[in-house]
Design a protein around this motif. Sequence first.
Motif, PDB file in Angstrom:
ATOM      1  N   LEU A   1       0.927  -1.302   0.327  1.00 38.60           N
ATOM      2  CA  LEU A   1       0.338   0.043  -0.051  1.00 38.60           C
ATOM      3  C   LEU A   1       0.777   1.335  -0.045  1.00 38.60           C
ATOM      4  CD1 LEU A   1      -2.613  -1.066   2.572  1.00 38.60           C
ATOM      5  CD2 LEU A   1      -2.692  -0.966  -0.181  1.00 38.60           C
ATOM      6  N   TYR A   2       0.299   2.202  -0.458  1.00 36.88           N
ATOM      7  CA  TYR A   2       1.057   3.385  -0.892  1.00 36.88           C
ATOM      8  C   TYR A   2       0.051   4.521  -0.282  1.00 36.88           C
ATOM      9  CZ  TYR A   2       3.898   1.081  -4.091  1.00 36.88           C
ATOM     10  OH  TYR A   2       4.275  -0.999  -4.459  1.00 36.88           O
ATOM     11  N   ARG A   3       1.170   5.959   0.212  1.00 39.51           N
ATOM     12  CA  ARG A   3       0.537   6.970  -0.031  1.00 39.51           C
ATOM     13  C   ARG A   3       1.422   8.122  -0.850  1.00 39.51           C
ATOM     14  NH1 ARG A   3       3.584  10.112   5.215  1.00 39.51           N
ATOM     15  NH2 ARG A   3       4.084  11.475   4.180  1.00 39.51           N
TER      16      ARG A   3
ATOM     17  N   TYR B   1      -3.377   3.262  -1.710  1.00 39.95           N
ATOM     18  CA  TYR B   1      -3.108   2.975  -2.948  1.00 39.95           C
ATOM     19  C   TYR B   1      -2.592   2.371  -3.156  1.00 39.95           C
ATOM     20  CZ  TYR B   1      -4.630   7.645  -3.516  1.00 39.95           C
ATOM     21  OH  TYR B   1      -5.798   9.364  -3.032  1.00 39.95           O
ATOM     22  N   ARG B   2      -3.222   1.176  -3.818  1.00 37.39           N
ATOM     23  CA  ARG B   2      -2.476   0.149  -4.502  1.00 37.39           C
ATOM     24  C   ARG B   2      -1.860   0.479  -5.867  1.00 37.39           C
ATOM     25  NH1 ARG B   2      -7.107  -2.206  -3.010  1.00 37.39           N
ATOM     26  NH2 ARG B   2      -7.005  -3.618  -1.993  1.00 37.39           N
ATOM     27  N   TYR B   3      -0.525   0.272  -6.092  1.00 26.85           N
ATOM     28  CA  TYR B   3       0.244   0.841  -7.927  1.00 26.85           C
ATOM     29  C   TYR B   3      -0.117  -0.659  -8.570  1.00 26.85           C
ATOM     30  CZ  TYR B   3       3.170   1.625 -10.784  1.00 26.85           C
ATOM     31  OH  TYR B   3       4.196   2.187 -12.505  1.00 26.85           O
ATOM     32  N   ASN B   4      -1.053  -0.097  -9.994  1.00 25.16           N
ATOM     33  CA  ASN B   4      -1.192  -1.131 -11.096  1.00 25.16           C
ATOM     34  C   ASN B   4      -0.369  -1.829 -11.767  1.00 25.16           C
ATOM     35  OD1 ASN B   4      -0.261   0.467 -12.512  1.00 25.16           O
ATOM     36  ND2 ASN B   4      -2.327   0.762 -13.733  1.00 25.16           N
ATOM     37  N   GLY B   5       1.376  -1.107 -11.210  1.00 28.67           N
ATOM     38  CA  GLY B   5       2.759  -1.459 -11.291  1.00 28.67           C
ATOM     39  C   GLY B   5       2.875  -2.957 -10.695  1.00 28.67           C
ATOM     40  N   ASP B   6       2.371  -2.868  -9.388  1.00 27.15           N
ATOM     41  CA  ASP B   6       2.901  -4.298  -8.460  1.00 27.15           C
ATOM     42  C   ASP B   6       1.730  -5.499  -9.263  1.00 27.15           C
ATOM     43  OD1 ASP B   6       4.546  -2.883  -7.609  1.00 27.15           O
ATOM     44  OD2 ASP B   6       2.908  -1.997  -5.517  1.00 27.15           O
TER      45      ASP B   6
ATOM     46  N   ASN C   1       6.988  -1.755  -6.458  1.00 28.55           N
ATOM     47  CA  ASN C   1       7.204  -0.958  -8.304  1.00 28.55           C
ATOM     48  C   ASN C   1       6.934   0.875  -7.881  1.00 28.55           C
ATOM     49  OD1 ASN C   1       8.448  -3.436  -9.263  1.00 28.55           O
ATOM     50  ND2 ASN C   1       6.817  -3.750  -9.677  1.00 28.55           N
ATOM     51  N   GLY C   2       6.207   0.728  -6.795  1.00 29.09           N
ATOM     52  CA  GLY C   2       5.464   1.664  -6.598  1.00 29.09           C
ATOM     53  C   GLY C   2       6.527   3.123  -6.351  1.00 29.09           C
ATOM     54  N   GLN C   3       7.579   2.368  -5.296  1.00 32.20           N
ATOM     55  CA  GLN C   3       8.087   2.967  -4.495  1.00 32.20           C
ATOM     56  C   GLN C   3       8.801   3.823  -4.929  1.00 32.20           C
ATOM     57  OE1 GLN C   3       8.329   3.226  -1.289  1.00 32.20           O
ATOM     58  NE2 GLN C   3      10.409   4.108  -1.136  1.00 32.20           N
ATOM     59  N   GLY C   4       9.128   5.171  -4.693  1.00 31.99           N
ATOM     60  CA  GLY C   4       9.082   6.661  -5.422  1.00 31.99           C
ATOM     61  C   GLY C   4       8.896   6.958  -6.245  1.00 31.99           C
ATOM     62  N   LYS C   5       8.352   6.832  -6.816  1.00 29.79           N
ATOM     63  CA  LYS C   5       7.491   6.938  -8.140  1.00 29.79           C
ATOM     64  C   LYS C   5       7.102   8.322  -8.061  1.00 29.79           C
ATOM     65  CE  LYS C   5       5.959   5.143 -12.412  1.00 29.79           C
ATOM     66  NZ  LYS C   5       6.657   4.593 -13.297  1.00 29.79           N
ATOM     67  N   ASP C   6       7.540   8.431  -9.064  1.00 28.06           N
ATOM     68  CA  ASP C   6       6.951  10.089  -9.804  1.00 28.06           C
ATOM     69  C   ASP C   6       7.566  11.306  -8.474  1.00 28.06           C
ATOM     70  OD1 ASP C   6       6.711   9.970 -11.956  1.00 28.06           O
ATOM     71  OD2 ASP C   6       4.131   9.595 -11.605  1.00 28.06           O
ATOM     72  N   ALA C   7       9.138  10.559  -7.603  1.00 29.71           N
ATOM     73  CA  ALA C   7       8.911  11.363  -6.143  1.00 29.71           C
ATOM     74  C   ALA C   7       7.785  11.674  -5.770  1.00 29.71           C
ATOM     75  CB  ALA C   7       9.806  12.774  -6.690  1.00 29.71           C
TER      76      ALA C   7
END
Length: 184
Positions: free
Chosen positions: A89-91, A150-155, A162-168
């Motif tokens: 999960l992401y923020r 959120y979840r990342y669709n790239g995972d 895979n979304g870690q650090g995406k677009d900073a």
Amino acid sequence: MILRRIVLSLAAGLASPLLLGACGSSNGSGSAAPAAPAASDSAVSAPATSAADGGDGSGTGSSALTTGVTAEAMDGIGTVVADDRGMTLYRYDKDESDPSKWTCSGTCTKTWLPVIVGDSVRTSGVAENLLGTVHRNGRKQLTLAGWPLYRYNGDTGARQANGQGKDAQWYAVAPSGQKAAETG
């Protein structure tokens, strides 16, 4: 006439277990009922807080409800929060001005799927008092320390980040609600 009765009886006999099995396995959401939580898990009632519609507000991601969250150790980024299917999960940093309001909407939610929950969420390794929800188009999006999740669709599978650090701006979330350690 007798042959017709035999065929009808046979068809009814074969169809009955299938129909009864289908009726007994649904919880009204189109998926099997969740298993009872493990002894170390606890169910949390996720309180709702209001949120402004951050744009068109469309897109609640996957229609499947998340029933639990857990803390998972991952190489390179430390301990992160995952859903009941093991998905990271992401923020989102743009939620910073008021993390109790979601800002990812429209096309953003095609890549970053809001974590939608029911009235309670099982937890393991995540402080219950940090969980909450924000309203999103009549549904509840899970928050951690006020941050919408959120979840990342790239995972594409469990234990991926895979979304870690995406677009900073997107970071796996630690059980405290803080960003997970950045990968080197």
